[in-house]
Design a protein around this motif. Structure first.
Motif, PDB file in Angstrom:
ATOM      1  N   THR A 339       0.860  -1.186   0.000  1.00  0.00           N
ATOM      2  CA  THR A 339       0.000   0.000   0.000  1.00  0.00           C
ATOM      3  C   THR A 339       0.896   1.235   0.000  1.00  0.00           C
ATOM      4  N   CYS A 340       0.496   2.262  -0.756  1.00  0.00           N
ATOM      5  CA  CYS A 340       1.302   3.480  -0.815  1.00  0.00           C
ATOM      6  C   CYS A 340       0.399   4.696  -0.906  1.00  0.00           C
ATOM      7  N   ARG A 341       0.708   5.718  -0.142  1.00  0.00           N
ATOM      8  CA  ARG A 341      -0.037   6.980  -0.178  1.00  0.00           C
ATOM      9  C   ARG A 341       0.639   7.928  -1.165  1.00  0.00           C
ATOM     10  N   SER A 342      -0.145   8.574  -2.006  1.00  0.00           N
ATOM     11  CA  SER A 342       0.424   9.513  -2.972  1.00  0.00           C
ATOM     12  C   SER A 342       0.864  10.789  -2.260  1.00  0.00           C
ATOM     13  N   THR A 343       1.913  11.418  -2.788  1.00  0.00           N
ATOM     14  CA  THR A 343       2.411  12.670  -2.236  1.00  0.00           C
ATOM     15  C   THR A 343       2.454  13.727  -3.340  1.00  0.00           C
ATOM     16  N   LEU A 344       2.318  14.968  -2.929  1.00  0.00           N
ATOM     17  CA  LEU A 344       2.333  16.079  -3.877  1.00  0.00           C
ATOM     18  C   LEU A 344       3.729  16.244  -4.467  1.00  0.00           C
ATOM     19  N   VAL A 345       3.810  16.274  -5.804  1.00  0.00           N
ATOM     20  CA  VAL A 345       5.094  16.500  -6.461  1.00  0.00           C
ATOM     21  C   VAL A 345       5.102  17.773  -7.299  1.00  0.00           C
ATOM     22  N   GLU A 346       3.919  18.266  -7.690  1.00  0.00           N
ATOM     23  CA  GLU A 346       3.837  19.500  -8.474  1.00  0.00           C
ATOM     24  C   GLU A 346       2.507  20.193  -8.204  1.00  0.00           C
ATOM     25  N   ASP A 347       2.568  21.378  -7.612  1.00  0.00           N
ATOM     26  CA  ASP A 347       1.365  22.172  -7.376  1.00  0.00           C
ATOM     27  C   ASP A 347       1.234  23.151  -8.545  1.00  0.00           C
ATOM     28  N   VAL A 348       0.564  22.701  -9.600  1.00  0.00           N
ATOM     29  CA  VAL A 348       0.457  23.502 -10.825  1.00  0.00           C
ATOM     30  C   VAL A 348      -0.265  24.815 -10.548  1.00  0.00           C
ATOM     31  N   GLY A 349      -1.315  24.762  -9.744  1.00  0.00           N
ATOM     32  CA  GLY A 349      -2.055  25.967  -9.418  1.00  0.00           C
ATOM     33  C   GLY A 349      -1.197  27.006  -8.727  1.00  0.00           C
ATOM     34  N   ALA A 350      -0.367  26.559  -7.781  1.00  0.00           N
ATOM     35  CA  ALA A 350       0.525  27.486  -7.082  1.00  0.00           C
ATOM     36  C   ALA A 350       1.576  28.058  -8.024  1.00  0.00           C
ATOM     37  N   LEU A 351       2.092  27.219  -8.937  1.00  0.00           N
ATOM     38  CA  LEU A 351       3.039  27.704  -9.941  1.00  0.00           C
ATOM     39  C   LEU A 351       2.419  28.812 -10.775  1.00  0.00           C
ATOM     40  N   ASP A 421      -4.829  20.850 -11.349  1.00  0.00           N
ATOM     41  CA  ASP A 421      -4.404  21.772 -10.302  1.00  0.00           C
ATOM     42  C   ASP A 421      -3.165  21.254  -9.582  1.00  0.00           C
ATOM     43  N   ARG A 422      -3.105  19.925  -9.397  1.00  0.00           N
ATOM     44  CA  ARG A 422      -1.992  19.338  -8.646  1.00  0.00           C
ATOM     45  C   ARG A 422      -1.623  17.990  -9.260  1.00  0.00           C
ATOM     46  N   ILE A 423      -0.345  17.621  -9.145  1.00  0.00           N
ATOM     47  CA  ILE A 423       0.122  16.302  -9.551  1.00  0.00           C
ATOM     48  C   ILE A 423       0.683  15.610  -8.317  1.00  0.00           C
ATOM     49  N   LEU A 424       0.157  14.408  -8.039  1.00  0.00           N
ATOM     50  CA  LEU A 424       0.627  13.601  -6.912  1.00  0.00           C
ATOM     51  C   LEU A 424       1.219  12.307  -7.454  1.00  0.00           C
ATOM     52  N   MET A 425       2.105  11.700  -6.685  1.00  0.00           N
ATOM     53  CA  MET A 425       2.744  10.470  -7.140  1.00  0.00           C
ATOM     54  C   MET A 425       2.859   9.471  -5.996  1.00  0.00           C
ATOM     55  N   ALA A 426       2.604   8.210  -6.334  1.00  0.00           N
ATOM     56  CA  ALA A 426       2.856   7.090  -5.430  1.00  0.00           C
ATOM     57  C   ALA A 426       3.760   6.106  -6.159  1.00  0.00           C
ATOM     58  N   ARG A 427       4.645   5.436  -5.406  1.00  0.00           N
ATOM     59  CA  ARG A 427       5.586   4.494  -6.007  1.00  0.00           C
ATOM     60  C   ARG A 427       5.431   3.137  -5.332  1.00  0.00           C
ATOM     61  N   LEU A 428       5.106   2.126  -6.129  1.00  0.00           N
ATOM     62  CA  LEU A 428       4.860   0.784  -5.603  1.00  0.00           C
ATOM     63  C   LEU A 428       5.858  -0.192  -6.189  1.00  0.00           C
ATOM     64  N   ARG A 429       6.556  -0.928  -5.337  1.00  0.00           N
ATOM     65  CA  ARG A 429       7.453  -1.981  -5.772  1.00  0.00           C
ATOM     66  C   ARG A 429       6.665  -3.294  -5.829  1.00  0.00           C
ATOM     67  N   LEU A 430       6.668  -3.906  -7.018  1.00  0.00           N
ATOM     68  CA  LEU A 430       5.845  -5.092  -7.250  1.00  0.00           C
ATOM     69  C   LEU A 430       6.614  -6.130  -8.047  1.00  0.00           C
ATOM     70  N   PRO A 431       6.277  -7.388  -7.885  1.00  0.00           N
ATOM     71  CA  PRO A 431       6.919  -8.437  -8.690  1.00  0.00           C
ATOM     72  C   PRO A 431       6.446  -8.353 -10.145  1.00  0.00           C
ATOM     73  N   PRO A 432       7.222  -8.897 -11.072  1.00  0.00           N
ATOM     74  CA  PRO A 432       6.811  -8.863 -12.482  1.00  0.00           C
ATOM     75  C   PRO A 432       5.478  -9.569 -12.699  1.00  0.00           C
ATOM     76  N   GLY A 433       4.760  -9.115 -13.724  1.00  0.00           N
ATOM     77  CA  GLY A 433       3.489  -9.736 -14.056  1.00  0.00           C
ATOM     78  C   GLY A 433       2.371  -8.716 -14.158  1.00  0.00           C
TER      79      GLY A 433
END
Length: 473
Positions: A339-351, A421-433
């Motif tokens: 499980t992974c929570r997304s985090t803010l990586v780009e606040d386009v609106g603020a830019l 308005d915003r771009i968020l990202m989550a990164r999940l490590r998973l086995p192939p398939g």
């Protein structure tokens, strides 16, 4: 031989025809229509409608046509077609980037809307970022890195107008470049990009209140250790702290899913008005760099200015951004194993808001000068008509000209309307398939708003893959 200025009727006709031109311009898809397509996730249909409305964008808005279409095709998952549109946007932006806006005559007295739109700094930069994501999603890693390098060149070329905004680098663009370089096994370039991203996020925290993603420190430390840069490891830890979790390479036979969540509707440019006296507005006219017929227009305005009361109030328009608050603010991504929570990586609106604020002084100066000159020329014309045809006709002409001037006194509200308005990202490590991901969308308090399922997510060993979702509510 003494130069004879244009006769009042010519200027009179010029201002009136300009007002009619602005009022009668063909319309593209409205922002409401575009947002409705986004709310329904009908991105292919929206792209088709933009294509049908291509002629209504017109030559002056050619960049906006390519930007809107490119983003909608990106959201529809048609990455090849999106790249074609964004490549055209790059060519158009570069062409306008190298030309002086002041070379377009006859626009000073009308409105900035009459000049070709060349985009805000952050909009032009995001062309390269979304192009890189397109190529990465297609599995074309080398092509994605070309876009990252072009983004670096873009920032080196700024500013084109002799001035610089606070937006001097794109933190998410650097972060993404690091991930893509690492995916291609180019560890040294990945390390350089991660460190640049760390520095850029320091600026983001100051200017846009965007925090640094925790995983970025881990990425910088991991690549520094792989390269044997023990001194750099100590420097990173001293400046940005240790990684929040043990930093290590991806476990053998494990891939990584980069989950990108585009949230909310981008900010909308709207008119903002204020009043200024002729006396306080005239210095702005004197500062304007005019060309050709504009010199004559300013000279005529100067003569009128000396003969009237200078405490007359003039209404001036300039753009500002209006932001809307989306209910969905973040997301959690679940797989069978993680499980992974997304985090803010780009606040386009603020830019967007800060970028406009950075140049608002220049925008206001031109708007004030334009409003003052238009008012003074209208006075010149109406006085001439009154002397020849009587007070009643002069009053009527003055009223018509004031109405025409008001019609052209609007701010340039053009922008890349299909951005999130915003771009968020989550990164999940998973086995192939093949994997099924469950996405839970959250409000500002962390409460669940909606849950969706994404099937057939393909993961390859020791490689990165992309999943892109869009929410607008």
């Amino acid at each position: 031989m003494k130069h004879t200025p244009p006769s009042p009727p010519r200027i009179y006709s010029f201002i009136l025809s300009s007002a009619l031109l602005i009022a009668g311009c063909a319309t593209t898809l409205s922002l409401k229509e575009l947002n409705n397509f986004t709310l329904r996730n009908e991105f292919s249909q929206a792209a088709e409608q933009v294509e049908k409305k291509k002629s209504s964008y017109g030559e002056k808005n050619a960049l906006l046509y390519s930007l809107d279409r490119g983003m909608l095709l990106h959201l529809a998952g048609d990455y090849n077609a999106s790249n074609q549109a964004l490549a055209q946007a790059k060519r158009t932006a570069l062409d306008l980037f190298t030309k002086s806006v002041t070379a377009h005559l006859s626009t000073f007295l009308i409105n900035d809307v009459m000049t070709p739109y060349y985009g805000e700094d952050f909009e032009r930069a995001l062309i390269y970022l979304f192009s890189a994501i397109n190529y990465a999603a297609l599995g074309q890693g080398e092509e994605a890195l070309v876009e990252c390098r072009q983004l670096d060149l873009f920032f080196r070329a700024l500013p084109f107008d002799g001035q610089r905004n606070n937006y001097q680098d794109d933190a998410f663009g650097r972060y993404l470049a690091g991930l893509l370089y690492e995916d291609q096994g180019e560890i040294n370039d990945a390390y350089i990009s991660y460190v640049k991203a760390l520095k850029a996020y320091d600026d983001y925290a100051t200017f846009y209140k965007t925090p640094r993603p925790d995983a970025l420190v881990e990425d910088a430390l991991r690549t520094a250790r792989q390269l044997g840069f023990s001194d750099k490891v100590e420097e990173i830890q001293r400046r940005w702290g240790p990684a929040p979790s043990p930093d290590s390479a991806l476990p053998e036979e494990t891939g990584e899913v980069l989950f990108l969540h585009y949230a909310g509707l981008g900010p909308e440019k709207v008119d903002s008005f204020f009043e200024i006296s002729l006396f306080n507005g005239w210095p702005y006219v004197e500062q304007v760099n005019t060309k050709s017929q504009e010199d004559t227009q300013v000279e005529q305005a100067r003569a009128v200015f000396r003969s009237i009361v200078a405490d007359k109030m003039i209404r001036v328009a300039f753009p500002k951004y209006r932001q809307s608050k989306a209910r969905i603010q973040s997301s959690e991504v679940f797989s069978a194993s993680t499980t992974c929570r997304s985090t803010l990586v780009e606040d386009v609106g603020a830019l967007a808001v800060r970028n406009l604020e950075d140049r608002v002084v220049r925008t206001r100066a031109r708007a004030i000068a334009r409003a003052v000159v238009k008012y003074l020329l209208a006075q010149k014309i109406s006085n001439a008509v009154e002397n020849k045809n009587g007070e009643g006709v002069g009053f009527l002409v003055r009223a018509i000209l004031q109405a025409a001037s008001s019609a052209t006194e609007i701010a340039d509200k053009r922008s890349w309307r299909t951005l999130p308005d915003r771009i968020l990202m989550a990164r999940l490590r998973l086995p192939p398939g093949e994997h099924t991901l469950t996405v839970r969308y959250l409000d500002a308090q962390g409460n669940s708003v909606e849950t969706r399922e994404i099937k057939n997510v393909s993961v390859s060993a020791n490689r990165k893959s992309f999943v892109i979702v869009r929410t607008a509510v």
